[in-house]
Design a protein around this motif. Structure first.
Motif, PDB file in Angstrom:
ATOM      1  N   TYR A 142       0.898  -1.231  -0.260  1.00 42.95           N
ATOM      2  CA  TYR A 142       0.033   0.102   0.050  1.00 42.95           C
ATOM      3  C   TYR A 142       0.829   1.383   0.071  1.00 42.95           C
ATOM      4  O   TYR A 142       0.324   2.512  -0.559  1.00 42.95           O
ATOM      5  CB  TYR A 142      -0.894  -0.184   1.436  1.00 42.95           C
ATOM      6  CG  TYR A 142      -2.043  -1.050   0.968  1.00 42.95           C
ATOM      7  CD1 TYR A 142      -3.239  -1.041  -0.013  1.00 42.95           C
ATOM      8  CD2 TYR A 142      -1.937  -2.300   1.960  1.00 42.95           C
ATOM      9  CE1 TYR A 142      -3.821  -1.903   0.066  1.00 42.95           C
ATOM     10  CE2 TYR A 142      -3.008  -3.210   1.625  1.00 42.95           C
ATOM     11  CZ  TYR A 142      -4.187  -3.031   0.685  1.00 42.95           C
ATOM     12  OH  TYR A 142      -4.797  -3.937   0.718  1.00 42.95           O
ATOM     13  N   TYR A 177       1.155   2.982  -3.180  1.00 44.90           N
ATOM     14  CA  TYR A 177      -0.044   3.885  -3.639  1.00 44.90           C
ATOM     15  C   TYR A 177       0.467   5.297  -3.046  1.00 44.90           C
ATOM     16  O   TYR A 177      -0.030   6.210  -3.695  1.00 44.90           O
ATOM     17  CB  TYR A 177      -1.304   3.282  -3.322  1.00 44.90           C
ATOM     18  CG  TYR A 177      -1.615   2.112  -4.056  1.00 44.90           C
ATOM     19  CD1 TYR A 177      -1.274   1.832  -5.393  1.00 44.90           C
ATOM     20  CD2 TYR A 177      -2.449   0.982  -3.375  1.00 44.90           C
ATOM     21  CE1 TYR A 177      -1.594   0.701  -5.970  1.00 44.90           C
ATOM     22  CE2 TYR A 177      -2.735  -0.252  -3.937  1.00 44.90           C
ATOM     23  CZ  TYR A 177      -2.432  -0.497  -5.161  1.00 44.90           C
ATOM     24  OH  TYR A 177      -3.085  -1.485  -5.677  1.00 44.90           O
ATOM     25  N   SER A 237     -12.987  -0.431  -4.575  1.00 45.40           N
ATOM     26  CA  SER A 237     -11.881  -0.340  -3.799  1.00 45.40           C
ATOM     27  C   SER A 237     -12.124   1.097  -2.837  1.00 45.40           C
ATOM     28  O   SER A 237     -12.024   1.163  -1.684  1.00 45.40           O
ATOM     29  CB  SER A 237     -10.421  -0.381  -4.368  1.00 45.40           C
ATOM     30  OG  SER A 237     -10.130  -1.469  -4.862  1.00 45.40           O
ATOM     31  N   HIS A 289      -4.225   4.725  -5.313  1.00 46.04           N
ATOM     32  CA  HIS A 289      -4.686   3.576  -5.859  1.00 46.04           C
ATOM     33  C   HIS A 289      -5.321   3.905  -7.221  1.00 46.04           C
ATOM     34  O   HIS A 289      -5.319   3.553  -8.253  1.00 46.04           O
ATOM     35  CB  HIS A 289      -5.732   2.858  -5.149  1.00 46.04           C
ATOM     36  CG  HIS A 289      -6.303   1.634  -5.726  1.00 46.04           C
ATOM     37  ND1 HIS A 289      -7.687   1.868  -6.173  1.00 46.04           N
ATOM     38  CD2 HIS A 289      -5.910   0.583  -5.761  1.00 46.04           C
ATOM     39  CE1 HIS A 289      -8.161   0.401  -6.617  1.00 46.04           C
ATOM     40  NE2 HIS A 289      -6.920  -0.267  -6.481  1.00 46.04           N
ATOM     41  N   HIS A 308      -2.563   5.053  -9.987  1.00 50.85           N
ATOM     42  CA  HIS A 308      -2.100   3.406 -10.112  1.00 50.85           C
ATOM     43  C   HIS A 308      -2.803   3.231 -11.547  1.00 50.85           C
ATOM     44  O   HIS A 308      -2.102   2.834 -12.366  1.00 50.85           O
ATOM     45  CB  HIS A 308      -1.861   2.725  -8.937  1.00 50.85           C
ATOM     46  CG  HIS A 308      -1.346   1.326  -9.498  1.00 50.85           C
ATOM     47  ND1 HIS A 308      -0.253   1.016  -9.846  1.00 50.85           N
ATOM     48  CD2 HIS A 308      -2.306   0.352  -9.483  1.00 50.85           C
ATOM     49  CE1 HIS A 308      -0.160  -0.295  -9.970  1.00 50.85           C
ATOM     50  NE2 HIS A 308      -1.539  -0.865 -10.174  1.00 50.85           N
TER      51      HIS A 308
END
Length: 171
Positions: free
Chosen positions: A15, A18, A71, A158, A161
């Motif tokens: 994580y 991100y 998400s 995220h 990405h």
């Protein structure tokens, strides 16, 4: 809050990638900017490319877009729980298990844009009411210690990405 304000007590490699994508920005500024520029990006995707996969067994563009939305909902929910002092450890989620049930490939681009905007607006409202103490409050999810602020930056990173992947491999 900036990413430099985050403190990690355990290794957070997956994580943290991100978070590293959105270094040196204010959280609310990034959430707000993405709320405007990501729908604009989505609108440039031809409807005919939504079912495109760049390789066998990879997600379609529609599935990637809905994964971003799903998400964000999950990270937002975690932020809500932890901000309210809920210390119940939360399980992780297996993203690949969500895709077959998402019906993403039956969606129009406009419906995905609309849903993203609604979810991000909800994220903005939630995070806008957090003060410094709320953003620093912690909980456990996926067997990792998270702060509410870290969850906000993961939401932003995220999305960035996957936007990069969409540009590089799909468009």
């Amino acid at each position: 809050m900036k990413t430099t304000d985050l403190q990690f007590t355990k290794p957070f490699p997956f994580y943290k990638n991100y978070i590293d994508l959105v270094k040196d920005v204010e959280l609310m500024d990034m959430l707000q900017r993405q709320s405007q520029n990501f729908p604009e990006f989505m609108a440039t995707i031809p409807q005919s490319k939504l079912d495109f996969r760049y390789a066998e067994n990879k997600w379609t563009m529609a599935e990637v877009l809905l994964h971003i939305i799903d998400s964000e909902r999950i990270f937002q929910y975690r932020a809500l729980r932890f901000s309210r002092g809920d210390q119940t450890p939360l399980p992780g989620f297996e993203q690949d298990d969500y895709v077959p049930f998402s019906k993403a490939n039956n969606r129009t681009l406009q419906s995905l844009i609309d849903e993203y905007s609604i979810v991000r607006n909800s994220t903005l409202h939630l995070f806008n009411q957090f003060d410094t103490n709320d953003l620093e409050r912690k909980g456990i999810a996926s067997s990792l210690d998270w702060s509410v602020g870290a969850l906000g930056f993961v939401i932003c990173g995220h999305q960035k990405h996957h936007r990069n992947i969409l540009r590089e491999r799909y468009l």
